[in-house]
Scaffold this active site. Sequence first.
Site, PDB file in Angstrom:
ATOM      1  CB  SER A  81      -0.983  -0.070   1.336  1.00 21.72           C
ATOM      2  OG  SER A  81      -0.221  -0.128   2.293  1.00 21.72           O
ATOM      3  CG  ASP A 246      -4.881   5.113   7.334  1.00 21.70           C
ATOM      4  OD1 ASP A 246      -3.810   5.824   7.563  1.00 21.70           O
ATOM      5  OD2 ASP A 246      -4.736   4.036   6.645  1.00 21.70           O
ATOM      6  CG  HIS A 249      -1.546   3.516   4.760  1.00 22.89           C
ATOM      7  ND1 HIS A 249      -2.684   2.959   5.187  1.00 22.89           N
ATOM      8  CD2 HIS A 249      -0.983   2.670   4.138  1.00 22.89           C
ATOM      9  CE1 HIS A 249      -2.579   1.599   5.009  1.00 22.89           C
ATOM     10  NE2 HIS A 249      -1.790   1.438   4.194  1.00 22.89           N
TER      11      HIS A 249
END
Length: 338
Positions: A81, A246, A249
């Site tokens: 990610s 979040d 990240h």
Amino acid sequence: MSSRARVARRIAAGAAYGGGGIGLLGAAAVGVVVAEVQMARRQVGNHGPDPVHVPSADGLYGRVYETVGSDPLRFAVLGDSTAAGQGVHRARQTPGALLASGLAAVAERAVELRNVALPGAQSDDLDRQVALTLADPGWLPDVCVIMIGANDVTHRIPATKSVRHLSAAVRRLRTAGAEVVVGTCPDLGSVEPVQQPLRWIARRASRQLAAAQTIGTVEQGGRTVSLGDLLGPEFSANPRELFGPDNFHPSAEGYATAAMAVLPTLCAALGLWPEEERPDVAREEGFLPVARAAVRAAAEGGTEVTGAMPTGPRGPWALLKRRRRRRVPTQDPTPVTP
């Protein structure tokens, strides 16, 4: 050789020769740590039923440098990610776009980006990503960046298995003629929702994997840049600015910080960065056995390790460099017509 260097060397050797698994988070079986893991996972997201949306940054960068008869540099990004750019909303904010823009500016040449990174990917997904990257014989990359490892730590994948898949990916890409730069496992001890004792265990496991990744990558002809400390002091000091919504990240500014560290090594791999004749002692650069260089790099973000000397009595040697960071320009991609 220090105990950390010996552990990193043992993991890399196990990956190369099929040794048994060395668990990254064996102590996580303790009840309090399991509770912390479950709490952290609920807080950091990426565990919902809906697919993760990541803006597509594929396309052409530096179109102003296009000239008749000159092909663009071909640049591929692989990984998880972080490589995909989860946490931002615009293509220009993803690490692939930032690096492609910076590479075009330094090379004064158009750069075509293809990003095959997958949110949630572990190192074993690199087999699929490399196959996808090399699937088109008419488009083989000149240089690749791989960012992987965080999910291996959180899922307690044996480090030998992780490094085995990464080493195989670097070897396949190098055999195809591409230069390879690996951004090693970030320091998960810096993630804000993670509490002690998990924070200490996550930091130790992250750095252990990063060091072993460095050894495996360098032995296959690639270069590494440590991302660990970039997600450490800088991110810890500015969590609201450098982490995304979040709290796991990076934000747009966080990705820009990481891209500034990776860009000089990316350019150096292509011969586009001026090289000094001797390592800068003032910046603690120098030649070291690769395991020692790997451990030192894992502890300090932005540190590059590349193969330097033939194997000696203490194993392969490497050059440890601390390149000066360069601000990365941002731009949106221009779609490429197949």
